[in-house]
Design an enzyme around this catalytic site. Structure first.
Site, PDB file in Angstrom:
ATOM      1  N   GLU A  60      43.261 103.970  64.510  1.00 18.38           N
ATOM      2  CA  GLU A  60      43.960 102.837  63.901  1.00 18.38           C
ATOM      3  C   GLU A  60      45.443 102.870  64.236  1.00 18.38           C
ATOM      4  O   GLU A  60      46.058 101.836  64.518  1.00 18.38           O
ATOM      5  CB  GLU A  60      43.757 102.852  62.378  1.00 18.38           C
ATOM      6  CG  GLU A  60      44.259 101.601  61.656  1.00 18.38           C
ATOM      7  CD  GLU A  60      45.694 101.711  61.148  1.00 18.38           C
ATOM      8  OE1 GLU A  60      46.178 100.734  60.552  1.00 18.38           O
ATOM      9  OE2 GLU A  60      46.335 102.772  61.341  1.00 18.38           O
ATOM     10  N   GLU A  61      46.017 104.071  64.207  1.00 19.38           N
ATOM     11  CA  GLU A  61      47.470 104.201  64.359  1.00 19.38           C
ATOM     12  C   GLU A  61      47.946 103.873  65.773  1.00 19.38           C
ATOM     13  O   GLU A  61      49.137 103.667  65.991  1.00 19.38           O
ATOM     14  CB  GLU A  61      47.912 105.619  63.985  1.00 19.38           C
ATOM     15  CG  GLU A  61      47.641 106.023  62.550  1.00 19.38           C
ATOM     16  CD  GLU A  61      48.505 105.288  61.536  1.00 19.38           C
ATOM     17  OE1 GLU A  61      49.332 104.456  61.947  1.00 19.38           O
ATOM     18  OE2 GLU A  61      48.356 105.550  60.325  1.00 19.38           O
TER      19      GLU A  61
END
Length: 342
Positions: free
Chosen positions: A202-203
């Site tokens: 996600e990051e």
């Protein structure tokens, strides 16, 4: 609640290297769900059959944390690093790190006695990690390009507060595990067929959630996150996004997406009806996997429920455990009511 949170945040797992986190989660939930699998990108997908199989709900949280990666090995044995996810260089000076969960390293910091420009912020091109190697040859025996670098910290509690790295988003992972435990211990079923997607990367671009969304194709998704508090003591209230102690955070909009109005209003009504403490995210910077899922398949309707974190994306983020509990109580209700899709 919070049965798994301490262990989860202490596990190291930056984007692309989430396997230890995944294995911990899998070990603790595999006997409590109807099926479980790991897809090609590393997402862990668990399924719990509901009372009504006409529709599908997906709960999602990302396993990865922000951190660093070794990008250079210098002649003097020091190491160059690059950020994995949004790591502000200002939180790095003199921090203790671990390389691949084994080798302790310290990031450089000029002593205040010698630094005459106290407002300057070091860029990644000047940040080096010291791990006690005498030269490049010695370093290369134990470190290689691409090795994972994470903050070397332990979980700490003081009354209702907890401090550690990686509350973004191990809070979401932990909340989903608590929800699975709730179904298991109470011998309950969710209203609809329910998928729990523990996603990767996600990051670094909301990568794993898109893959999970295409695979599951849910009728709606609930993203569980750790989100910015911004309620630093030195800041004016107008700069705060959320506030520790004010409950679960409900997001109506953030970078890349305006959340589904009907589902958002249902969450607000449900929290009020059940006296669950809640607040709204008052700043729209930052993003979540909802931004990817709303553009996946035919456009998956999404909600975002978060635990507020002060000093997010740093070695010492702070949460209020009561806020976390509010998140868990809310998702228990919405999962058994079945009204999120009505």
């Amino acid at each position: 609640m919070q049965k798994y949170l301490k262990e989860l945040v202490e596990i190291s797992g930056i984007s692309g290297k989430e396997e230890k986190v995944m294995l911990f989660i899998k070990k603790n939930i595999q006997d409590k769900v109807d099926s479980i699998s790991v897809d090609n990108v590393g997402n862990l997908i668990a399924f719990k059959k509901g009372n009504d199989s006409s529709k599908k709900i997906m709960f999602a949280a990302h396993m990865d944390e922000v951190g660093l990666m070794v990008t250079k090995i210098y002649e003097d044995g020091t190491l160059g690093v690059a950020q994995v996810g949004g790591v502000d260089p200002r939180v790095l000076k003199a921090q203790r790190l671990k390389i691949n969960d084994e080798i302790v390293a310290i990031l450089n910091s000029t002593p205040i006695h010698l630094d005459h420009n106290l407002t300057a912020v070091a860029g990644y091109d000047s940040i080096k990690a010291y791990a006690g190697f005498k030269n490049k040859d010695e370093a290369k025996l134990k470190v290689k390009i691409g090795d994972m670098v994470t903050f070397d910290v332990k979980y700490y509690e003081n009354n209702e507060y907890a401090v550690c790295k990686a509350f973004d988003d191990r809070c979401g992972c932990s909340a989903m595990m608590d929800l699975i435990d709730f179904f298991d211990s109470e011998s309950k079923k969710p209203f609809y067929d329910t998928y729990f997607a523990f996603v990767v990367q996600e990051e670094t671009g909301l990568r794993g959630s898109g893959v999970a969304g295409f695979s599951i194709q849910p009728d709606a998704a609930v993203i569980l996150e750790g989100t910015t508090a911004g309620d630093n003591p030195e800041l004016e209230k107008t700069s705060w996004a959320t506030h520790l102690g004010d409950g679960a955070v409900l997001t109506f909009m953030h970078s890349g997406v305006v959340l589904d109005k009907r589902i958002f209003e249902y969450l607000v009504e449900t929290a009020k009806r059940n006296n669950i403490k809640h607040q709204f995210k008052m700043r729209t910077a930052g993003g979540t996997d909802a931004a990817r899922l709303t553009k996946t398949v035919d456009g998956i309707p999404c909600a975002v429920i978060s635990t507020p974190c002060r000093y997010i994306h740093s070695a010492n983020s702070i949460i209020n455990k009561n806020d976390y509990n509010s998140v868990v109580e809310l998702i228990k209700i919405i999962s058994v009511e079945g009204r999120i899709l009505k």
